[in-house]
Design a protein around this motif. Structure first.
Motif, mmCIF file in Angstrom:
data_model
loop_
_atom_site.group_PDB
_atom_site.id
_atom_site.type_symbol
_atom_site.label_atom_id
_atom_site.label_comp_id
_atom_site.label_asym_id
_atom_site.label_seq_id
_atom_site.Cartn_x
_atom_site.Cartn_y
_atom_site.Cartn_z
ATOM 1 N N TYR A 257 96.561 26.658 -33.169
ATOM 2 C CA TYR A 257 96.116 26.677 -35.034
ATOM 3 C C TYR A 257 95.487 27.536 -34.683
ATOM 4 O O TYR A 257 94.833 28.194 -33.863
ATOM 5 C CB TYR A 257 95.976 25.219 -34.746
ATOM 6 C CG TYR A 257 97.070 24.621 -34.541
ATOM 7 C CD1 TYR A 257 97.625 24.016 -36.302
ATOM 8 C CD2 TYR A 257 96.971 23.129 -33.821
ATOM 9 C CE1 TYR A 257 99.165 23.321 -35.839
ATOM 10 C CE2 TYR A 257 98.022 22.486 -34.340
ATOM 11 C CZ TYR A 257 98.793 22.217 -34.761
ATOM 12 O OH TYR A 257 99.678 21.183 -34.333
ATOM 13 N N THR A 270 100.863 25.570 -32.139
ATOM 14 C CA THR A 270 101.067 25.361 -32.868
ATOM 15 C C THR A 270 102.710 24.450 -33.211
ATOM 16 O O THR A 270 103.217 25.088 -32.904
ATOM 17 C CB THR A 270 100.817 26.545 -33.973
ATOM 18 O OG1 THR A 270 101.299 25.837 -35.417
ATOM 19 C CG2 THR A 270 101.782 27.397 -33.219
ATOM 20 N N TYR A 322 96.470 17.574 -37.061
ATOM 21 C CA TYR A 322 95.855 18.694 -37.129
ATOM 22 C C TYR A 322 94.855 18.979 -36.306
ATOM 23 O O TYR A 322 93.493 17.863 -36.626
ATOM 24 C CB TYR A 322 96.067 19.171 -38.562
ATOM 25 C CG TYR A 322 97.141 19.883 -38.891
ATOM 26 C CD1 TYR A 322 98.361 21.090 -38.737
ATOM 27 C CD2 TYR A 322 97.968 18.950 -39.919
ATOM 28 C CE1 TYR A 322 99.217 21.390 -39.092
ATOM 29 C CE2 TYR A 322 99.017 19.189 -40.483
ATOM 30 C CZ TYR A 322 99.642 20.846 -39.789
ATOM 31 O OH TYR A 322 100.610 20.854 -40.813
ATOM 32 N N CYS A 342 96.332 26.031 -40.630
ATOM 33 C CA CYS A 342 97.408 26.580 -40.843
ATOM 34 C C CYS A 342 97.711 28.607 -40.908
ATOM 35 O O CYS A 342 98.776 29.081 -41.192
ATOM 36 C CB CYS A 342 97.999 26.217 -42.006
ATOM 37 S SG CYS A 342 97.315 26.557 -43.823
ATOM 38 N N MET A 347 103.286 29.408 -38.454
ATOM 39 C CA MET A 347 102.955 28.842 -40.060
ATOM 40 C C MET A 347 102.961 28.935 -41.059
ATOM 41 O O MET A 347 103.240 28.951 -42.127
ATOM 42 C CB MET A 347 101.541 27.472 -40.007
ATOM 43 C CG MET A 347 101.860 26.115 -38.256
ATOM 44 S SD MET A 347 102.770 25.061 -38.634
ATOM 45 C CE MET A 347 102.076 24.242 -39.934
ATOM 46 N N TYR A 403 102.171 20.315 -46.227
ATOM 47 C CA TYR A 403 101.297 20.751 -44.969
ATOM 48 C C TYR A 403 101.623 19.149 -44.330
ATOM 49 O O TYR A 403 101.227 18.806 -42.958
ATOM 50 C CB TYR A 403 99.657 20.308 -45.359
ATOM 51 C CG TYR A 403 98.858 20.760 -44.357
ATOM 52 C CD1 TYR A 403 98.556 21.800 -42.999
ATOM 53 C CD2 TYR A 403 97.500 19.552 -44.421
ATOM 54 C CE1 TYR A 403 97.906 22.472 -42.474
ATOM 55 C CE2 TYR A 403 96.973 20.119 -42.809
ATOM 56 C CZ TYR A 403 97.078 21.136 -42.460
ATOM 57 O OH TYR A 403 95.093 21.414 -41.643
ATOM 58 N N LYS A 406 104.803 18.682 -42.577
ATOM 59 C CA LYS A 406 104.965 19.008 -41.263
ATOM 60 C C LYS A 406 104.748 18.601 -39.750
ATOM 61 O O LYS A 406 105.931 18.219 -38.797
ATOM 62 C CB LYS A 406 105.067 20.956 -41.030
ATOM 63 C CG LYS A 406 104.701 21.583 -42.052
ATOM 64 C CD LYS A 406 106.156 22.189 -41.543
ATOM 65 C CE LYS A 406 106.307 23.101 -40.536
ATOM 66 N NZ LYS A 406 107.413 23.576 -40.159
#
Length: 580
Positions: A257, A270, A322, A342, A347, A403, A406
């Motif tokens: 990430y 990620t 996240y 992201c 991403m 967001y 996902k």
């Protein structure tokens, strides 16, 4: 004698008889063998001093220990009864979360109400078939307690090989927990230990030894399969990702990430690489699936009889979220709202595709540019307030749906593979094992309209939208339980200016889970005081929700065995472990 008084005395008499017979008659033979272990443990006498009441002289002699333990356990009868009575008089219930909007009042207009109905993602609950059955009411039923192993369970020997540390002390501790009424032990299984040196080369030796030790103590297992690193949280005892993953990350930091500044978080891969074959020909999802299947094949004899719960890691700290609030590297401090994560190239490419699909390619260039930074507070952040392109604008809704969507799709894919691998063990009650998914407890700024800290973590939950409902629907389809934190917390323990509501968050999750999925509870902070333990007890049997299936206490360490804490912990465990 008055009839009510007579029945009340008889009820108390039966409780005393039940506890005394358990405390004194049945387990004395177990205590004798327990003491024989202690006599050879040497350095572990401190544990017995804690259990025996602190008398070092009695800790030196087996008979002295037995006498003190018997006396101590008699005392526990009366402590437990007083604990019961206090709880009946002062039962702690969840309070309704009050809305404290730091923004303009006009935001509560009809436009908001219509948006709350019109925009949802992954509305599975009405149309998807569920593999879970309607749960029977389980109020005031026993709640088995699992205790998480110490963070430094393993250590390197002189040759550099990992081994179980302080084996004798651990053996004594496990037996003490068993005698206290603890149902089982929660063991964290690290991807970075088992598949450390090369892909598809699994070494389960440490966990074979540990599982044997736990099962010999008469305890059950909650197993957590973890695909993250905890080096940022525990630099001395932490576990990295597998070394071959680390090597790939050195040449391609976008497998981790990234935040808007380009800083990466190497704790977890990620979501962007879930379906990309970047790991010696395998995708991230295939790596997770192979690990899960290999574990099940290796420990098949334990599953359903010793291993009762299997939690699958879905993100940082094993939680589906996240890493918006990274610990240990100085970027974030409580109660900062965190940052969206992201900005790795994979991403961002997915975001561009999603934006083109809705006919707004300009929305795919970047994430929100007015969302503040890690330690921002919501009143001054336009995206979470009433600024242009805020979280209720067309762009804001598009981004937050993508967001959070996902994240749910990531969990859906992993849990589908885990549920398929475990299906044959769930055909009969004798071998039944429950699949578990863990979420974070993001409770700060919960009493605001936008819930900014939850949004950056990936939970699209606001005053107008239930972000946990799609999650519960997804778990229901896989027959998975939801592992929720913060059961020890109370709203009034936090500064009012942070608009915290752990109780409101818990109440919301309990409502959406009722009759659909099992809940498993845990504490977010170590609490051994009576107030914290009473709050856990009350939340595990909340009057407006199903009782949690089990509770995971975080975690075992020397503090549990101190005299004062042990005298609080044992009555708590016995209350949790019995019908009342």
């Amino acid at each position: 004698m008055n009839s009510k008084k007579y029945h009340r005395k008889m009820n108390i008499s039966r409780k005393i008889h039940k506890i005394v017979s358990f405390s004194l008659d049945e387990p004395l033979s177990q205590f004798r063998s327990f003491i024989s272990v202690a006599s050879s443990a040497g350095s572990e006498r401190a544990i017995f001093r804690s259990i025996g009441g602190g008398d070092e002289t009695m800790a030196e002699s087996g008979g002295g220990i037995a006498h003190r333990l018997a006396s101590w356990r008699c005392c526990c009868v009366f402590k437990e009864l007083s604990f019961i009575e206090r709880r009946r008089r002062t039962r702690t219930n969840l309070r309704n979360a009050s809305m404290i909007p730091p923004f303009n009042k006009h935001l509560f207009g009809s436009r908001w109400r219509s948006l709350g109905v019109s925009y949802r993602i992954l509305s599975m609950d009405a149309r998807e078939k569920s593999t879970s059955t309607v749960l029977e009411s389980s109020k005031h039923k026993r709640v088995p307690v699992f205790v998480v192993m110490p963070v430094d369970t393993f250590g390197a020997d002189a040759s550099g090989s990992l081994r179980i540390k302080r084996l004798k002390a651990l053996t004594v501790s496990l037996k003490a927990l068993k005698l206290a009424g603890v149902h089982g032990i929660a063991v964290e299984i690290w991807w970075g230990i088992v598949e450390r040196f090369a892909p598809l080369e699994y070494n389960w030796g440490l966990y074979e030894d540990l599982f044997g030790l736990i099962s010999e103590s008469g305890l059950k297992l909650h197993v957590a399969l973890y695909f993250h690193s905890n080096l940022h949280q525990h630099r001395k005892w932490g576990v990295s990702l597998p070394l071959w993953i680390v090597e790939i990350g050195k040449s391609n930091k976008d497998i981790y990430y990234r935040d808007i500044s380009g800083l990466s978080n190497a704790d977890y891969l990620t979501l962007g690489v879930d379906r990309l074959p970047l790991f010696y020909g395998r995708t991230a999802l295939q790596c997770y699936e192979d690990f899960i299947v290999n574990f099940i094949n290796k420990f098949e004899p334990y599953i359903g009889c010793i291993i009762e719960e299997i939690s699958v890691g879905l993100g940082p700290s094993g939680e589906l979220r996240y890493p918006a609030h990274p610990l240990g590297d100085g970027r974030w401090q409580f109660p900062g709202i965190g940052e969206f994560q992201c900005y790795d190239k994979y991403m961002m490419e997915d975001l561009r595709i999603a934006a083109c699909q809705v006919g707004k390619p300009e929305w795919g260039d970047m994430g929100p540019q007015n969302a503040g930074c890690y330690n921002s507070l919501p009143p001054g952040v336009p995206f979470f307030g009433d600024g242009q392109e805020n979280f209720i604008s067309d762009y804001g809704r598009f981004f937050l749906e993508w967001y959070s969507g996902k994240l749910i799709c990531h969990a859906d894919a992993i849990l589908a593979k885990a549920a398929n691998a475990l299906r044959k063990y769930q055909q009969t009650v004798e071998t039944s094992v429950i699949l578990v998914a863990k979420i974070g407890g993001v409770y700060w700024w919960y009493q605001t309209i936008s819930h900014p800290a939850e949004l950056t973590a990936g939970y699209y939950n606001t005053a107008l939208r239930d972000g946990y409902d799609p999650l519960a629907s997804m778990l229901s389809r896989h027959g998975a339980a939801l592992h929720i934190p913060c059961l020890e917390m109370m709203d009034n323990e936090n500064p009012p200016s942070y608009h915290c509501s752990p109780e409101g968050l818990l109440q919301q999750i309990c409502k959406i889970s009722k009759k659909r999925i099992h809940l498993i509870g845990r504490n977010a902070n170590e609490r051994l005081d009576k107030t914290g333990l009473r709050q856990i007890l009350a939340n595990c049997n909340h009057p407006q929700a199903e009782a949690v299936r089990s509770f995971t206490y975080f975690r075992m360490n020397e503090k549990i065995f101190s005299v004062e804490n042990w005298n609080n912990f044992v009555p708590f465990v016995r209350m949790m472990s019995s019908d009342y």
